[in-house]
Design an enzyme around this catalytic site. Structure first.
Site, PDB file in Angstrom:
ATOM      1  N   CYS A  89    -103.843  68.452 -10.349  1.00 36.57           N
ATOM      2  CA  CYS A  89    -102.932  68.301  -9.686  1.00 36.57           C
ATOM      3  C   CYS A  89    -101.674  68.940  -9.052  1.00 36.57           C
ATOM      4  CB  CYS A  89    -102.749  66.932 -10.514  1.00 36.57           C
ATOM      5  SG  CYS A  89    -100.825  66.059 -10.965  1.00 36.57           S
ATOM      6  N   CYS A 106     -88.778  58.107 -14.985  1.00 36.93           N
ATOM      7  CA  CYS A 106     -89.258  60.133 -13.728  1.00 36.93           C
ATOM      8  C   CYS A 106     -88.575  60.874 -14.609  1.00 36.93           C
ATOM      9  CB  CYS A 106     -89.313  59.479 -12.955  1.00 36.93           C
ATOM     10  SG  CYS A 106     -90.424  60.504 -12.389  1.00 36.93           S
ATOM     11  N   CYS A 140     -86.848  64.649  -6.540  1.00 40.50           N
ATOM     12  CA  CYS A 140     -87.714  64.129  -6.045  1.00 40.50           C
ATOM     13  C   CYS A 140     -86.371  63.029  -5.684  1.00 40.50           C
ATOM     14  CB  CYS A 140     -88.780  63.277  -6.123  1.00 40.50           C
ATOM     15  SG  CYS A 140     -88.896  61.555  -5.811  1.00 40.50           S
ATOM     16  N   GLU A 164     -94.973  72.315 -10.665  1.00 32.12           N
ATOM     17  CA  GLU A 164     -95.661  72.128 -12.017  1.00 32.12           C
ATOM     18  C   GLU A 164     -96.527  71.970 -10.666  1.00 32.12           C
ATOM     19  OE1 GLU A 164     -92.929  70.306 -15.382  1.00 32.12           O
ATOM     20  OE2 GLU A 164     -95.489  69.347 -14.524  1.00 32.12           O
TER      21      GLU A 164
HETATM   22  N1  SAH Z   1     -94.236  60.324  -6.396  1.00 33.03           N
HETATM   23  C1  SAH Z   1     -95.827  59.940  -5.993  1.00 33.03           C
HETATM   24  C2  SAH Z   1     -96.262  60.766  -7.052  1.00 33.03           C
HETATM   25  C3  SAH Z   1     -96.179  61.923  -7.945  1.00 33.03           C
HETATM   26  S1  SAH Z   1     -95.722  60.822  -9.890  1.00 33.03           S
HETATM   27  C4  SAH Z   1     -95.941  59.152  -6.704  1.00 33.03           C
HETATM   28  O1  SAH Z   1     -94.369  58.108  -7.135  1.00 33.03           O
HETATM   29  O2  SAH Z   1     -96.258  58.438  -6.874  1.00 33.03           O
HETATM   30  C5  SAH Z   1     -97.112  61.129 -10.349  1.00 33.03           C
HETATM   31  C6  SAH Z   1     -96.925  59.666 -10.986  1.00 33.03           C
HETATM   32  O3  SAH Z   1     -96.494  59.897 -12.314  1.00 33.03           O
HETATM   33  C7  SAH Z   1     -96.496  58.012 -10.465  1.00 33.03           C
HETATM   34  O4  SAH Z   1     -97.411  57.132 -10.849  1.00 33.03           O
HETATM   35  C8  SAH Z   1     -95.345  58.438 -11.430  1.00 33.03           C
HETATM   36  O5  SAH Z   1     -95.558  56.992 -11.677  1.00 33.03           O
HETATM   37  C9  SAH Z   1     -96.576  58.527 -12.813  1.00 33.03           C
HETATM   38  N2  SAH Z   1     -95.325  58.905 -13.882  1.00 33.03           N
HETATM   39  C10 SAH Z   1     -94.048  59.712 -13.554  1.00 33.03           C
HETATM   40  N3  SAH Z   1     -93.227  59.386 -14.868  1.00 33.03           N
HETATM   41  C11 SAH Z   1     -94.051  59.238 -15.557  1.00 33.03           C
HETATM   42  C12 SAH Z   1     -93.819  58.932 -17.171  1.00 33.03           C
HETATM   43  N4  SAH Z   1     -93.012  58.975 -18.072  1.00 33.03           N
HETATM   44  N5  SAH Z   1     -95.305  58.834 -18.395  1.00 33.03           N
HETATM   45  C13 SAH Z   1     -96.522  58.444 -16.927  1.00 33.03           C
HETATM   46  N6  SAH Z   1     -96.342  58.517 -15.547  1.00 33.03           N
HETATM   47  C14 SAH Z   1     -95.128  58.272 -15.053  1.00 33.03           C
HETATM   48 FE1  SF4 Z   2     -90.516  60.454  -7.197  1.00 28.68          FE
HETATM   49 FE2  SF4 Z   2     -90.669  58.393  -8.233  1.00 28.68          FE
HETATM   50 FE3  SF4 Z   2     -92.891  59.787  -8.472  1.00 28.68          FE
HETATM   51 FE4  SF4 Z   2     -90.849  59.978  -9.716  1.00 28.68          FE
HETATM   52  S1  SF4 Z   2     -92.263  58.254  -9.722  1.00 28.68           S
HETATM   53  S2  SF4 Z   2     -91.700  61.961  -8.008  1.00 28.68           S
HETATM   54  S3  SF4 Z   2     -89.110  59.791  -8.785  1.00 28.68           S
HETATM   55  S4  SF4 Z   2     -91.665  58.614  -6.241  1.00 28.68           S
END
Ligand code: SAH
Ligand code: SF4
Length: 359
Positions: free
Chosen positions: A116, A130, A123, A90
């Site tokens: 984004c 997540c 991952c 995405e």
């Molecule tokens: N892996 C990297 C970047 C991708 S995730 C990271 O973790 O920073 C990007 C953001 O989305 C992260 O801050 C993560 O915590 C957030 N995220 C993941 N699941 C989420 C959810 N269900 N609701 C809101 N934010 C979420």
């Molecule tokens: Fe990976 Fe955690 Fe970022 Fe989700 S929030 S993409 S599992 S590092």
């Protein structure tokens, strides 16, 4: 299935000019790809015919296929792309209103594009909250597959090549777990003869791979850093983010302190707020002391629920109280409000819906 040819967007301009002589051809090709958004070598009219045919035999210009586009009420657009091997990722186009303060005291409102992007299919980090993590890890994206997400979105939305856009590596995947390809994509994006997205307009968001943060910092790219912190003590952070066993909070804070930060910028600490898990004022208090001495800003994110999760979205009241505690003590703290941003923060959701056949 799409073509298995090499992806031309995987190449930096320097690499291209090594392969294609005379080297000024690389500039022309870059311009066709990143300014005119062409989708075939045939369209590169200022290249000799044999060169176009040779390029076409070896390379593809279309490594991604758009499967679905979803619009959100605030104007954000979420794309689901298919890769040549059938995997999907995405990317989201976000439209943000930005205030520009002028010396004469006037305030100008302008719209700013932010894209984004994803860096991996799935991952490995496996955060409990997540959705991307639920599908497991499939593979890294190549630099070209990362770059193409932005090119496709710019083209689809008629965004002029000269129009400023910002990039956030906050889609699917952990960018620092795919460091080489991500750094290469950062450089391709920044090429003044390509998309010319300066590194200070690009932000890498990480779950906190401290050793890779150190490595990235030493490269002195001028890129912005965002840390997904989400918890202020190791015990809770470990439950939410298993990676914390390998890289604890102290190691992350130390790595951030060594990271080169642009004078006008701050390191962003993302804090995903989950009801009754980490939304207590005592956590805000700890966060304040943890970030003491760091040029930091905090971005509070509402947990975005999805089917099957036990976690809940926090109340607006608790969120505001958390923010107020920090800002009244001098820490920059914003709340990610917009619906579109909520969707994007929870990147992985469109893909999951698609896999479950709901779209
Ligand atoms: N892996 C990297 C970047 C991708 S995730 C990271 O973790 O920073 C990007 C953001 O989305 C992260 O801050 C993560 O915590 C957030 N995220 C993941 N699941 C989420 C959810 N269900 N609701 C809101 N934010 C979420
Ligand atoms: Fe990976 Fe955690 Fe970022 Fe989700 S929030 S993409 S599992 S590092």
């Amino acid at each position: 299935m799409l073509s298995r040819k090499k992806i031309i967007q995987d190449l930096t301009k320097e690499e291209l000019s090594e392969l294609i002589k005379p080297s000024f051809r690389a500039k022309q090709i870059y311009s066709w790809i990143y300014h005119k958004y062409v989708d075939s070598f045939e369209q590169m009219k200022n290249l000799p015919k044999e060169m176009r045919e040779k390029l076409d035999a070896e390379y593809t210009l279309t490594p991604l296929k758009t499967l679905t586009v979803q619009d959100s009420i605030d104007g954000s657009r979420k794309y689901l792309f298919e890769l040549h091997d059938g995997h999907t990722v995405e990317a989201v186009l976000l439209l943000m209103k930005e205030k520009e303060y002028h010396e004469d005291g006037s305030v100008k409102h302008q719209e700013r594009y932010t894209v984004c992007i994803s860096s991996q299919v799935g991952c490995k980090v496996g955060c409990a909250f997540c959705l991307t993590a639920k599908g497991g890890f499939m593979r890294n994206l190549t630099a070209g597959e990362i770059v193409e997400q932005v090119r496709m979105i710019k083209k689809d939305n008629d965004i002029d090549a000269n129009r400023r856009v910002n990039l956030v590596y906050m889609g699917m995947g952990e960018p620092l777990d795919n460091l080489d390809a991500v750094v290469k994509s950062v450089k391709i994006f920044a090429d003044p003869e390509g998309m010319a997205i300066a590194t200070h307009r690009q932000t890498i968001s990480t779950s906190g791979l401290s050793s890779k943060i150190e490595k990235l910092g030493k490269m002195e790219l001028g890129i912005n850093l965002a840390i997904s912190l989400h918890a202020v003590d190791d015990e809770l952070r470990q439950q939410l983010m298993p990676i914390n066993k390998a890289y604890n909070i102290k190691s992350i804070i130390d790595a951030v302190k060594n990271f080169p930060i642009n004078d006008r910028k701050r390191v962003m600490f993302e804090y995903l707020v989950i009801k009754d898990v980490n939304d207590d004022i005592s956590a805000a208090k700890k966060l304040l002391s943890l970030l003491d001495g760091i040029k930091a800003k905090v971005n509070l994110i509402y947990f975005n629920p999805y089917g099957g999760t036990e976690f809940k979205r926090p109340s607006v009241k608790d969120m505001k109280a958390f923010q107020e505690y920090l800002t009244s003590r001098g820490l920059h703290c914003t709340i990610r409000e917009s619906k579109g941003l909520d969707i994007s923060a929870a990147c992985g959701q469109l893909r999951e819906q698609e896999l479950e056949g709901e779209v």
